[in-house]
Design an enzyme around this catalytic site. Sequence first.
Site, PDB file in Angstrom:
ATOM      1  N   MET A   1       9.198   4.314   4.773  1.00 44.66           N
ATOM      2  CA  MET A   1       8.999   2.834   4.426  1.00 44.66           C
ATOM      3  C   MET A   1      10.131   2.732   3.313  1.00 44.66           C
ATOM      4  SD  MET A   1       6.917   1.287   6.220  1.00 44.66           S
ATOM      5  CE  MET A   1       7.603  -0.063   5.623  1.00 44.66           C
TER       6      MET A   1
ATOM      7  N   LEU B   1       0.632  -1.192   0.027  1.00 43.67           N
ATOM      8  CA  LEU B   1      -0.053   0.115  -0.069  1.00 43.67           C
ATOM      9  C   LEU B   1       0.763   1.298   0.189  1.00 43.67           C
ATOM     10  CD1 LEU B   1      -2.786  -1.564   2.406  1.00 43.67           C
ATOM     11  CD2 LEU B   1      -2.776  -1.106  -0.103  1.00 43.67           C
ATOM     12  N   CYS B   2       2.094   1.197  -0.285  1.00 46.85           N
ATOM     13  CA  CYS B   2       3.034   2.348  -0.401  1.00 46.85           C
ATOM     14  C   CYS B   2       2.853   3.078  -1.580  1.00 46.85           C
ATOM     15  CB  CYS B   2       4.592   1.958  -0.379  1.00 46.85           C
ATOM     16  SG  CYS B   2       5.419   2.099   1.123  1.00 46.85           S
ATOM     17  N   HIS B   3       2.867   4.472  -1.629  1.00 47.19           N
ATOM     18  CA  HIS B   3       2.683   5.323  -2.853  1.00 47.19           C
ATOM     19  C   HIS B   3       4.100   5.251  -3.638  1.00 47.19           C
ATOM     20  CE1 HIS B   3      -0.339   6.895  -0.210  1.00 47.19           C
ATOM     21  NE2 HIS B   3      -1.020   7.292  -1.307  1.00 47.19           N
TER      22      HIS B   3
ATOM     23  N   ASP C   1      23.632 -12.427   2.387  1.00 47.49           N
ATOM     24  CA  ASP C   1      23.868 -13.192   1.171  1.00 47.49           C
ATOM     25  C   ASP C   1      25.571 -13.271   1.174  1.00 47.49           C
ATOM     26  OD1 ASP C   1      23.162 -14.722  -1.038  1.00 47.49           O
ATOM     27  OD2 ASP C   1      23.686 -12.639  -2.051  1.00 47.49           O
TER      28      ASP C   1
END
Lengths: 160, 160, 160, 160, 160, 160
Positions: D113, D75-77, D128
């Site tokens: 975010m 739901l991030c813009h 990694d």
Amino acid sequence: MSGLTHIGPDGRARMVDVGDKDVTERVALAHGRVHMQPETIQLAIGRDTKKGDPIAIAELAGIMAAKRTSDLIPLCHPLPLSSVKVEIQPDSRANALIVTARVKTSGRTGVEMEALTAVSAACLTLYDMLKAVDKAMRIDGVELLEKTGGKSGDYRKAGT
Amino acid sequence: MSGLTHIGPDGRARMVDVGDKDVTERVALAHGRVHMQPETIQLAIGRDTKKGDPIAIAELAGIMAAKRTSDLIPLCHPLPLSSVKVEIQPDSRANALIVTARVKTSGRTGVEMEALTAVSAACLTLYDMLKAVDKAMRIDGVELLEKTGGKSGDYRKAGT
Amino acid sequence: MSGLTHIGPDGRARMVDVGDKDVTERVALAHGRVHMQPETIQLAIGRDTKKGDPIAIAELAGIMAAKRTSDLIPLCHPLPLSSVKVEIQPDSRANALIVTARVKTSGRTGVEMEALTAVSAACLTLYDMLKAVDKAMRIDGVELLEKTGGKSGDYRKAGT
Amino acid sequence: MSGLTHIGPDGRARMVDVGDKDVTERVALAHGRVHMQPETIQLAIGRDTKKGDPIAIAELAGIMAAKRTSDLIPLCHPLPLSSVKVEIQPDSRANALIVTARVKTSGRTGVEMEALTAVSAACLTLYDMLKAVDKAMRIDGVELLEKTGGKSGDYRKAGT
Amino acid sequence: MSGLTHIGPDGRARMVDVGDKDVTERVALAHGRVHMQPETIQLAIGRDTKKGDPIAIAELAGIMAAKRTSDLIPLCHPLPLSSVKVEIQPDSRANALIVTARVKTSGRTGVEMEALTAVSAACLTLYDMLKAVDKAMRIDGVELLEKTGGKSGDYRKAGT
Amino acid sequence: MSGLTHIGPDGRARMVDVGDKDVTERVALAHGRVHMQPETIQLAIGRDTKKGDPIAIAELAGIMAAKRTSDLIPLCHPLPLSSVKVEIQPDSRANALIVTARVKTSGRTGVEMEALTAVSAACLTLYDMLKAVDKAMRIDGVELLEKTGGKSGDYRKAGT
């Protein structure tokens, strides 16, 4: 001072801060070419059907790649592009297809990388479409022709 | 008969059917170069810090772009790559940085486009990292050097 | 004059130049539906758990797809969306689930394609979530209901 | 009233409407850390080559991930970022590598975010790069340190 | 027992485990159509240039979208496709352009969603290419025609 | 010899060659947690609606992110996943939501990074869904619990 804007004073890579730059209209024009056998050029341009045309597909791939530039080039800013045009023309003397891309934005940083990425993706797509008949094609001369807008001033390739 | 595998008998573009091809080990090797001012080469290779190194960033961008090839090249098959290496070396006589990419897969079709895409993305990233000091850089000589594996036979660039 | 804005005067596809358009608030509303067996509708809406709900998953897929529109539709401009809502309701008489999407932006071009893409992705996701019990579902009636903002004027589907 | 902005009054998930918010400069700062064996830290920071440096690769991965935030977080813009910096430092007492990310935008919603996603991606990339020698590494303390800009007011982590 | 494979026994959404399924050749065929004014169909099919052809662009967009299916449909498995064909034909009686997609893989799960996604993306692209002259177009009848391969048996749409 | 498989003998980053490894079934299990106020946990788990559930949305985001791992982690191989499960449970004593991810593939390399990426994306999405009421949440304890399959042997976190 390295002079490299993507490297900070601490030597780290960064997405350089363009927050203080003005939103202005910025345009970049780039070109490149794919050298190939004369027969390959004829095959590329001589198609008598509207579908499956290598040149139209490569132009479209260039436009789409311009929109992916910030995904591909690690330190590029994501930008809302206002226009992308890619045009491929044969140059029979040079045994090449010439790709030209023109990109515009209203933003805080230029679109040189978007224009160069569009050219490169179109050249690669021509290679992919034609490689069944000619694996010795060569992409040459991918460079910036012109850039306008922004504080750092306009640029025009020497001799153009 | 166009000879272009990405164009079907009806003239339409298609992702050509490789379902009947064998899964074999396939390798492709490609190279290209970015021409620039001698001072720009020195700036690119002379960095005395581990961070923000244009060459390491461009090598990484090439590896990552190889994985995105089927997103960029419209008719490329998505392939599970088993190895990607990108190496950038200065060629002082040619005033250029030379990019070489080697890609491997175990699959039903070759990885020429992955190798060429890795080279192109690495060249574009070098341009992006260095453009603050030299906008006249030029990407040249992007071509396939060698390909092995698959029914159509091996390919090696003439003269190599 | 083709009247097709994505085709330039030279017949080439292009991402049309919107640089001269005003930044205004633009809204688009679209809908579509997935026809299915009455039992499938009951399965879709009758779940008594908060998790794994086909309707909630399809609404979310629609929202996420709206953000990917310019990746999917070749000549769409990348746009910063300011709002996306997707709502799925059963229509028992029509044996269908109705999907509605409303998208807003402050930008130089409209968001019709974003709304239609959100509807299509939500319909496809409903198909994917329910196909184990009903492969004969059919996506119908995907269309634009309303668009506001921008110089070309507002649009409202006839009869609404 | 749930108080959760991503949930509408009807209980549906939505990309909340930010169309009425002002475009202001917004900054977010986040950090996190990867715990590992002292020998692994030495391996990570002690490299005497410019190429293949785990720390530089992880910093770059963080920057690139910030640009993909709206692809990953449903739901991030999508936002045009104006700056992203990621910095990794060893904390020998804590047997950890500390990752800090600072993100800026001129937009209608904050970049918390994006900063947290950059930190997480950099931590994952460190894992990694180093997992061949140490599979027991642990990512801890990923949190927001500070956010400024926007109507909801500034935030600063308690005790900082 | 919900019967929905993407919902686990605990009610959670999941990407269902196909690890025990055989790798077999799997094919899916889907179609759909875009209804439009007769004049719009003429405009779409009557172009006398090789470039900028809405039908060729929409076919290509369908092929490219098939490769992105697992990005768009939340619980779809990523699959290495071995063939994608998209074909658009006018149906003058129905005032529609008919889109058909055929997708193949050698894999552990079917390609129904890939075929349906290709059809939907091609329909959306036709809408985008033609919307400047006809905003009332409608996408209808997107459905699976046939699927073969895999343990669950073949499927053929009733009446075909 | 650095012991770091992603760094070649020449000190360069590379996508390590897995072409000689066997295709075996490989599983990885990872977990992590988001610490938050007791009231925030209640808000997250106490929702009495099927839609807009933060936990279901975060589980889905984790599954989708697992499929994007090779886009985010620079040297990760692209892999065809055969199963992804993400589960979020409250741990009231720890004031945290616990995220667990289990990923399977039949491939030439392990899926540790896919499992860890799924956990991280689910944690980030929980943060995004709940940040309107609690900005001080903290992601902790993201680590590998178990991995099986492949020549390097199984791994199980000490003490589990």
